[in-house]
Design an enzyme around this catalytic site. Sequence first.
Site: not given
Ligand code: PGA
Length: 218
Positions: A145, A96
């Site tokens: 992401e 992450h």
């Molecule tokens: P968020 O986070 O949905 O709050 O943008 C997503 C993540 O970091 O996995």
Amino acid sequence: MKEKLIVANWKSHMTQEEAAVWIEKIEQQKTTLADKKIVICPPFTLLSFMQNQITEKGLPVFLGSQNISPFAPGAYTGEVNGQQIKTYAEYALIGHSERRRYFKEDDDILAKKVAMAREYGLEPIFCVENATIFIPQDVHIVAYEPLAAIGSGRPELPEDARKITESLQAKGIQTVLYGGSVTEENISDYTKEESIDGVLVGGASLDPSIFLSLITNA
Ligand code: PGA
């Protein structure tokens, strides 16, 4: 069509009391969970509690960890290893952006984490910020992401997310997720894309009512 995968990342949120309230609310509407695959990634401190609750209430959800030690069991103070996690969970979030940024996790460490997950039978959910980032061998689930979209309320445009998720698919990744400011309002813009098999949700997974609407709209 493939079953949509919805992964909830609670990050460093939730006490046991809060998790109990969350679970109770989800249980009241558990039919909502029926045709999607749901994975909850609570903090380590709640894995055992969540496992008990899920079993007791017969909830069709799976558990994942938010992290995993790159080492086997041993003298590694503060680390939680794959063997310990496997007692409770089926999945492990790895790479992450918050781990990369605040804990300086690099490609080498992340490859070791993936190897440890595999060694103990956990399915890695590997997070990347773009399509050029290193993905260790043996990863079948990747969450794309983009940095600017995480926790910002500014999700990436679905057509831009499509380009990256298509390229991940073309690399042979079996399941590709989008993450970053996914809400109950915008989720279908992503899940309707051919190249997006599901989502990784942070903030919107903490409130059980919002999370239930999000699942319904996926
Ligand atoms: P968020 O986070 O949905 O709050 O943008 C997503 C993540 O970091 O996995």
